[in-house]
Each structure stands twice: as C-alpha cells, then as structure tokens.
Design an enzyme around this catalytic site. Structure first.
Site, PDB file in Angstrom:
ATOM      1  N   GLU A   1       0.839  -1.204   0.000  1.00 19.08           N
ATOM      2  CA  GLU A   1       0.000   0.000   0.000  1.00 19.08           C
ATOM      3  C   GLU A   1       0.876   1.257   0.000  1.00 19.08           C
ATOM      4  OE1 GLU A   1      -3.964  -1.533   2.205  1.00 19.08           O
ATOM      5  OE2 GLU A   1      -2.490  -0.721   3.602  1.00 19.08           O
TER       6      GLU A   1
ATOM      7  N   CYS B   1     -11.557   0.583   6.841  1.00 14.95           N
ATOM      8  CA  CYS B   1     -11.041   1.902   7.208  1.00 14.95           C
ATOM      9  C   CYS B   1     -11.624   3.010   6.332  1.00 14.95           C
ATOM     10  CB  CYS B   1      -9.513   1.919   7.123  1.00 14.95           C
ATOM     11  SG  CYS B   1      -8.841   1.335   5.558  1.00 14.95           S
TER      12      CYS B   1
END
Lengths: 654, 654
Positions: free
Chosen positions: A315, A408
């Site tokens: 990420e 998230c």
C-alpha cells in the site's frame, strides 16, 4: 438522554491554537446546494445512518460490549484496529450533528444524536480504569499492551478516538467522549517518552495517526503536554524503533527525508502531524521538510486523480514517476489523508497550490471511493480496469463493495464529507480566501470583524461563481482572494458592473486578489473557463506514454465499457485532432456533464501466440484502420456505478 | 559409504512411461563447451557446492536433525516449506552426479557424492514410521497434519522430495532416497482420495507440485497408483476445496479454464502435471486445456523475457496484456516452471513453438535469476529499475541477494541448470529433433537404433551451428529436424557441400526438416541470422507503448546505468532510424556481445509541482532537443552484476 447542546461556533477538524504561526485561519463554508450538497445529503441520509447497523453486523460494537463486560462471545474482526471504524463513524456523525441533521427526519433509523449517545456510552464503558482502550488487546491478548507497536495499532486507535472526541466536543459542546479521550491521552503521556523521561516506553506506533490527533487535543483543551507528546512521536520515527522499515515511516527521520515513501496513509498522517507541529511551534525545519516532501510527492508520485500509492502489496508509494493505471493503489484513505495534509499546508503557508491539489483530489480520487447511492465503496481506486479483467474480490476489488474486512475507508469518507465545509475557505486580518467553490455562505473573521460572502454556483458543471457580500465591516478595506485553479486557462471576473479579464485582473501565485472596501450586496461574478481539455503527462510517466486524458474543470474523465457497446476499451484510440464536445446529461449518473470525443476501434493484427514483433516485420507507422467510434467520457468519480466492465482514464492517441 | 553406482543410462527430469502418447521422446544433449557449459560450470563449481553450507546456516539441515531427534533447539525458517530447499538441492546435486562432477576436484568442498549421501541420511532419519515427513509440522505443530492444506505445503514438500528421489535414482541407480519418497507417496495414497474411496481426506495442496512428481514416480517405479493419485489431485482443483481462490488454482477446474490465473508458479506446476497426465493417459480434454492455456499465457501474459507473473502481492498473473516493467514479478521459479511445462508440451505435441518459449525463457527470464559468479540471486526479475529507485531489500529486492528468507529460487535454478541437457533435444522413430543449440552431443533413439550428432557452436553470440553425424543406422533414412527460432528472419543451411537458403529449405511450423540416409561424418551447418533487431509489443501492452526493445538472436537486451554515465536512464530515448551496431566484448560480464544504438538525452521541461499538462500548453510534437548519447545494451541475463543503478529493457523511441 436530553440533548444539551451549548451551541459553540461550528468548528472543524483543524482549529489553530492561539500561538499558531499560520498564514491563514480556517473559515467555514456552509454548503446548502449544488454538487457537494448532493453528495453530503447522501452521506447524511444514507451512509452515516447505515453506519451503526454495519458496525453491529461486523462486530465492532459487540467488541466494545465484550470489553465492558456487558456481552459474551468472541472478539470479532480481523485486525487490531477494528475499534477505529467506530471512532471514525463517531467523528463523522459529530460533524453531521453540527449541522442540520436530515437523518433525524427519517422514520426508519434512530435519530442520529441518540445513536451517537448510545455508541459513546459503549466506548466509555469499554475503557479501562487507567485510560487504556483497545478491545483487541483487552480481549484477545489478555490485556497485554504495547508489545507489538509495529503491528498493534494501539496508538493509531487512540488517535482516531481522540479525533472523534474533539469533533464531538466541537460539534455539541459535550464532554462525555472528550473525557474518555483525555484519559487515554493522559495514559499515553505517562507511558511514552524519551529514555530518561521517566516514561517506561520509548516508542512509536507502526501507523502514525495519534500525532495529529494529539495536536487537535491540545488545541481543544489548551494542554501543552499533548502537543509535546505529538512532537516526541513525530521525531522518534526514522530511528529504527520499528525496525527501520520505510513501510512504517521508520527508515529515515522526516526532517531528513528527500521524498515521500512507504505506506501512503502512514506517510500522509505523519506529514499532517508534522505540519500541525510546524504550525503550532514555528518549527522551521519541520515546515521545510513538509514543503519539500509535498513538492516531491505531487511532482513525481501523484496520479492524475490526486490518488496516491502505486503498489498493492505494501500500500505504498512507488519510485518517482512510477504511476501505474491498472495497479494504481490510490487508497481512498490516502486521498482523504492527502486533503487533510494539504489543508494544513494551505493554512500554514497561505499558498494556493495546496487548494489545487485538494480540489483535484476531492473531485476525483476521493469521491470515486463512494458510490452515488452512498452504500458501496472502493478501497483502491485504479485508473484502468482492463478488458478481460479477473476480479479477485476482497477489499482491493475494482468492484464496489458493501463493506470491507478492513473497513477503514467508508467511515473515513463519511467524516471528510460531513466536515467538508471546514476545508474550503480561510481568512486572515486582511481578508477572506476562497479555496474551493460551492453554493453556500463563506464565513470568515478579519480578527475583529466577521465577513460573510454568499456564493451561488453550478460548479463544476458550469464555471460561473456568483459571490455576494452579506456581512462586512463598512469602514475597513479587505481583500477577497479567489483561487484560480491551476488547470484554468481562461477566466474573467465581474466586480459590480465592471468586467476584468486575466490581463487586468492577474493571478498572483494562484490567487486573484480583489481589494477594496465592501458593502453588503456587493457582487463579484467569477467565470472560470471550462472548455474540456486533453492532458499529457511528464515523459517519465512510462505508464501513459502516447496517451491523453480528458479533463474538464477539476474533473478527470474516464471511459466505461457500458458506454461503448460492441467491444472492449483497450482497442480504442482517441483522435486528438478532432474537437471535444460537451453534453449535459441530467439523466445520467445523478446528472453529469459528459465529454464526447472522436476515436476509432483499432484493427489489431492477429498476434498468434507471441505478442511481440520486430519493427522490420511491422514497418513504418501506417495509420491504423478501424471503425470510427464516438467516445463518451464520464467523470471519473462516477465510474463503477452501473455495471461491471472495463474502464480507462488514459487513452492512446491515434 | 561406498559409491555403488550401477550406471543406468543418464535420464532426465522427464522420462515417459511405456504407454505415453507423446509425439516425441526426450533425448540427451551432453553439453561440453560454450555458453551453457560455462553457466553449468559455475553451477557445478560454485552454486551446488555452496548449497549444504547455506542450508546449514539457514537451519534447514538442523530442522531435519531435530525431527530425527539427533539435535536440540528451535525449528528454523519462516515457512512450512523450508524442507524443499533441501530436496531441490538434492535433485540438483543428483543431476550433477550423473555427469562429470567438477566439484569433486576442488579441495575446499567435500566431494559432492558424500555430501549427497550425508544429506539423504538426514532426510531419511527425519521421516516418520508411516512415511510422513515435514519438519515444520512434526516439530512446530506437534505432529498435527493436513489441517491447513491451503497454506501448509505438506504435499508440495512431498512433491519436491519425490522429484529429488527420482533424480537420485535415475542418476545413481541407488534406492535410499527413492525408498523414502515411496513411503511418503504410499502414505499420501492412503490418506487422500474421493469421498467413498476409503481415504479419509478429500483435498489438495494449496501449492500444486506433488502431482507432476507423482507422475515421475509412476514412470520410475511403474506403479500405476501414483499416476492415479496425481490424476485425482489435478482434477480436484477448482472445486472449492481450498476456498475457491484463483491464487490456489481453486477458482475453476483446469479443464474449463479460459486462461492462466492466480499464483504463477502454482498454475505452471499444475499445468505441467496436467500435461504429464495427458501424455501418460491420452486424456484429450486435459491436452486441449493445456494447449489453450499455453496459447492464452504466451499471447497475453508473458513478458518479453519469458518472465511470468505481473503482480507482487499475490505473485500472480495479471489481466491480459497487463505486463508492467518495474513491477514485473517474473519470479525465477516461474521461469523454471514455464520451461518444465513447455518441455512437456513439446514432447506431447511435437511442436516447435514450445522450444521457442523455452529458449527465450532460458536465455533471459531464467538466467537473470543467478549472478555470473553463481553466488547471488534474484527472486523477482523486473524489466526496469527506475532512476531514483528505493530498494526495499528482502526477497523481492531488485538487488542480487546471497540467499532468501523464502529460498525457493536458488536450488530451483541449480536443478534446472544441472539437468539442462535433458530439455534440449528429442527423438522419435523418424529422427532426431534439436530444440536448442549447444556445443555437445545429441543422443537420440530411433526406436531400434541410436543416433548421435555432434554439435559445435558459439551460439548465441554467433549464429553458426556445425552438426556432424557420429552414429547412425547406415541403411535406414531418418530426419534431422532443426528448430528455426521464431525470432529468426534469415537462415541458411549447408548439407555436405550444398547450400540451401530459406526458399529451398523451408520451415514447416518451426522445423527445418532434413531427410535422408546418413553416414558417420556427414555434416550440416546451420547459420541463423543474428542481426540485432528492434522489437515492439502488441498495442494493448500499455506498459511499453511508444517503446522498442533491443534483441539479438534469443537474447533480450537492456540498458544499465553504469554504462551511461552523466545521468539516469529514464530520460534517454532511442533513435530507431539509425542502425544498431554489434560489439563483441570479451572483457565485459564474462564475455558478451553488446548492441550499440544511437539515442539522446531528452531535455525535460521543468514540471513545477505537477507532472501533467494540457496538450494546448505543449502543442504539437516538436522533436525534443537533447544531447546525443550512445546507448550500450547488454544481455538482460547479465544485468545487476556490476553495481546498483537503474536498468531498462523497453526504450522510448524519439
């Protein structure tokens, strides 16, 4: 529980302290119609009200009850940071409570204020006597704490709790959640510190987040030690406390870093905190680092959509100019973090370019993260889905998903949308600055006197913004500063009856500054040219060599397969010599302006079993024959709202 | 222990069973000089002899002693498949033992045969009475078995053990390791089977590998039930036994699959097994699936280097034409698996194109995996390292590494190099087929009569291959078939005193077939044109739009930063209108032929903080000025042997 709102002035996610060295102070832009109002209505009426049900289904609320001892069973969720989904929802709901709350009107969902109270009570009940709160560690790890700062996310969770509490306090004036947050922060302040400080642990969290939250807690409470603790954390990254990995922001201290690196959200939250610290303390070295890293990021590691993060596996940011399309990670949370950081930079420096990136990110890389109906989400935001794509499903799917295993992004979208009016304008003693154009009221403060400017606009579909002064000191000149977007090639402005073009009303570093004394009713009409345009990238962006993207105003456009029947997208090319046409389509995707281009479908040679050929076998650059095709581009934010299929932002030119 | 070699005919990794429906049967090409001999000498003198020391340091041998109860301590290594590093080394050492063993000559390392005996004894000692063997589960999991087939790799480990045992038996005629493997295979055959079969578990391993090993065990022992067990496993993928993920080859049954997908090495090992089964059983559906998937893979998912795997995060294939450069995964093990599979396809079908892919893979995507000195390795094999690259280190580093945490690739390279002579030629009743050109002796079998052809060549540096018949039946005509590589645009062949060009000695589906009766001493000289060439990709390969690659013969070339002082590589462009020049450089990288091209260094506009521009701001396609630069391209396999820096295969054209 009665709602005892003490009606403080609505204050947003960033409130500067009394000693802040910022060029600008945040103002509020109440949004009451237009593009963002529609998106916020969906957020208020659908996304936020559905939150508690989803948090219940996913087990997040159950976990709080388990920790409180009021329920039995197993801890739910796959990650040690599942509590943050609750906190981010509370923050979103709090910003929502600060406004008209449309959710209260509906019969099916409980009124929002009562839901917030209910969930705050669950949070408070789960907190341990010394202030610690993390259901994963309390339940699954037998209360063991801070043994795995690299992966444990305990401080990350504390950060989101603190942000929610500050939001709730600013929105409602109430202390229930703020008290919980302060107890946790006081606990952290007793645990973490330099060797010799008397605190037992010298360490930082693998995921920065608590730092910017602690600065806000300082701003909300005036307690300087929260600011100091934030400063301690920010400066302890990069010293190997987490093993020295770039992923955790631990390879090099921020003050020495040459570019952004590692996990994008972690890098951006850390930079937001560094900017907060520079703002509150005047730390010139931190400010310089933040400016340097923002420049490096935007110049070499930002996708056209404002999306950030080039790699799926960690990420993280890639190398300079490594900006893939199909594997663009561009996590929705990274877009949000980018807006949060750039807004802090805008206030600190007063520069308009931060608003340029915010605008680009909001309208594209951020907004694509939520479906038009507010019920489905994207975690990653690629710039291309190939013909023949095999979707792997899961959180990183290129298909919109109802909720994620790692959820998230959805509540993060909710909190930014609910607090959006706080990221759009600012003021200082010399005037009001409008960074983003919406329909609503910009309310600034010249220090001693308020100014209120009413705005009406159909932006981004039309380029006219009509501004009317509603409140102004009548004897004191001030400057209305309008950001002229970096993409804008032509604009003009009418002040009263006089029209100026860009020659006689020039832009200085992104700002068009209108000085003078003002009276209520004074009008300014800004007209930004919205001709659609073709965009190319720096030649080092290998992924888009020989391609153009369609843009119009702040919007990046894309093609979707559904609009191009009869084949896929990957054999289409755009004819860049033909003009682009604009079509307003109120029927489409909630009402969008499409851009229509001329193109054709390439006739591809049969490659046999090997897709590479000697140039001698394919001499010259003979024009490729192929059926003409009308290309219909829609705004990128609206993609993946109809049916699955391929998509592309960058189009090969014929 | 005395070395009781019974001297069987040297037999390689693929030996067909008596009922095999293959078009061709493997022949042997003893390599005794030239390009591959040099690489194999390094393998024999450095890589293989260093294996036991590395396996000792990494704890793999210690784990075997732990399982045998002859040592104490903790199990070492991060993965449940650490035993396979030992097995793959044993397989490599066994193929090496089948030849001259130069390692025996050196004074510093123990003689190879004794090392093999020592390590086989460790393996045998670790086996449990019922045949099970996996140190991870025996030690760390308290003997629990088959509870996590998705991640446990227990059958994967069994597969590598079986392959090592078959290699050892074929190379030495000895039974010690084969007995261990048979006990494990018999155990598996008692545990795994369809519901109702009386076996307790209906399941497959998350990582295919045991299947192709079981076919070889059938071939070595004649025990049909090993073949049946392999067939059971192959057909149980794709039915959700592993959760239905493409990663584990469980999304769709192979017989129904439209293209390759999921983890590349898993897919390729499974396809090798399916091809083995089709070969041994005549299963037309499996053959058809294998042919279809090979076509789909090579046409849309193969990098120019033969490398496979487009994604880092799941080590998997991407979408069609998704072939990134800097993030090409192209695991060294995937290149090896590709060679293994394609060789099986070549034997099954008799087609030359499989040899084309094998050649490309061997010289490029495979060979890049090991350093020229045989001591350092690449796990991933990107086609580009950017200027300003931040290397993350670890197994997926773009820098060569001494050994990996997941050390699957190094011993895999060793076993392919040590057994390479078995992948180069074949024979059938009608003649001898030469798939790859080396200096050495091709030994085929026409059914009743042997044929031996001596070859001398400096390939791939020079295109002449001189072939001399050494053994032949004197009264029976047969065909010498020479693969004319798919990249080859010009060739000629001299047979005795007569010269043929491509008009009068045409190629049929990749084969140049020379028929007739032969006598010892008969000579054929093949001359393959090795003019360097520029290569372009299918327009759908977005990653290389507007770029060319330099190739010469089977070699893909690349630029390395070290050869281009004064800047990076990402601002260089190649002038494709100027001729390529060839320079033989015996001093460089162990002796390579370089290709020199004309290019220049682009003067890039200062992009400010944003790397995207409207085409109206940068009108036309004015030629970019810039300093002329001589571009020096080296063979891709030799990159990363001098100093760290950027590298690229695909070059933007000016």
């Amino acid at each position: 529980m009665p709602r005892t709102r003490t009606a403080p002035p609505a204050q947003g996610p960033v409130r500067l302290g009394p000693d802040a060295r910022a060029a600008l102070r945040p103002a509020v832009a109440g949004i009451d119609a237009g593009f963002w109002h529609l998106r916020r209505e969906v957020n208020a009426r659908t996304s936020i009200p559905q939150g508690p049900g989803l948090l219940e289904s996913a087990g997040n609320l159950h976990n709080l009850r388990l920790a409180a001892g009021t329920a039995e069973g197993e801890h739910q969720g796959a990650y040690p940071f599942v509590d943050t989904d609750v906190y981010k929802w509370l923050e979103a709901a709090s910003w929502q409570l600060a406004q008209r709350t449309p959710a209260d009107d509906g019969p099916e969902v409980p009124p929002l204020a009562a839901e917030v109270d209910r969930i705050i009570a669950l949070v408070a009940g789960a907190q341990q006597p010394d202030g610690y709160l993390n259901t994963w560690f309390q339940i699954r790890q037998g209360g063991e704490r801070y043994r795995d700062l690299r992966w444990g996310h305990e401080l990350y969770c504390a950060g989101h709790l603190i942000q929610a509490a500050v939001a709730h306090h600013r929105a409602t004036g109430r202390d229930e959640l703020l008290d919980v947050a302060r107890r946790f922060a006081d606990h952290l302040d007793s645990v973490f510190g330099l060797p010799g400080s008397g605190r037992p642990i010298d360490g930082v969290d693998g995921h920065p987040e608590v730092e910017t939250a602690l600065v806000e807690l300082y701003r909300e409470t005036g307690e300087r030690r929260y600011l100091d603790l934030a400063g301690y954390f920010v400066d302890r990254y990069g010293h190997g406390l987490l093993g020295g990995e770039a992923y955790c922001q631990d390879r090099v201290p921020l003050r020495e870093a040459a570019t952004v690196e590692g996990h994008a959200v972690r890098q951006l939250y850390l930079l937001a905190a560094a900017t907060d610290l520079a703002t509150e303390t005047g730390d010139a070295e931190l400010r310089s680092a933040a400016e340097r890293l923002w420049q490096a990021m935007t110049a070499t590691k930002t996708h056209l959509t404002g999306g950030l993060g080039a790699h799926h596996d960690a990420e993280d940011f890639g190398d300079p100019y490594e900006l893939p399309n199909e594997r663009a990670y561009c996590e929705t949370c990274a877009a949000i973090a980018s807006v949060q950081w750039s807004w802090r930079m805008a206030l600190l420096t007063g520069e308009a370019r931060y608003g340029d990136l915010i605008e680009r990110t909001l309208y594209n890389g951020f907004l694509a993260g939520v479906s038009l109906d507010g019920e489905r989400w994207l975690y990653v935001n690629p710039l291309q889905v190939r013909d023949g794509h095999t979707d792997t499903g899961g959180d990183q799917s290129a298909r919109r998903t109802r909720w994620f295993r790692c959820a998230c992004c959805p509540p993060n979208v909710m909190r930014l949308l609910a607090g959006l009016e706080h990221y759009l304008s600012s003021s200082d003693e010399r005037g009001l600055q409008i960074h983003q154009y919406v329909t609503g009221r910009y309310r600034g403060d010249l220090g001693s006197a308020p100014v209120v400017v009413r705005a009406e606009t159909d932006y981004p579909w039309h380029g006219a913004v009509s501004l009317t002064v509603e409140e102004t000191p009548d004897d004191r000149p001030w400057t209305l500063s309008l950001r002229i977007p970096q993409w804008c090639r032509e604009y003009r402005v009418r002040r009263g009856t006089r029209m100026y073009d860009q020659t006689d009303a020039p832009v200085t570093e992104g700002w068009l500054r209108l000085e003078g004394t003002w009276a209520p009713g004074d009008q300014v009409v800004l007209e930004l040219g919205l001709e659609p345009r073709l965009t190319v990238a720096d030649p080092r962006v290998d992924a888009v060599r020989g391609c153009v993207a369609i843009e119009r105003g702040p919007l990046v456009y894309c093609l979707e397969q559904v609009d191009h029947p009869g084949g896929g997208l990957d054999d289409l090319v755009i004819d860049t010599t033909r003009p682009l046409a604009v079509k307003h389509r109120p029927d489409l995707l909630g009402g969008v302006t499409t851009v229509v281009a001329a193109g054709h479908r390439r006739q591809l040679p049969d490659g046999g079993w090997w897709p590479y050929r000697s140039t001698e076998a394919t001499p010259g650059t003979a024009p490729e024959a192929g059926e003409p095709v009308e290309l219909t581009a829609i705004p990128y934010y609206a993609w993946a709202n109809r049916q699955n299929g391929s998509m592309r932002v960058w189009l090969p030119r014929s």
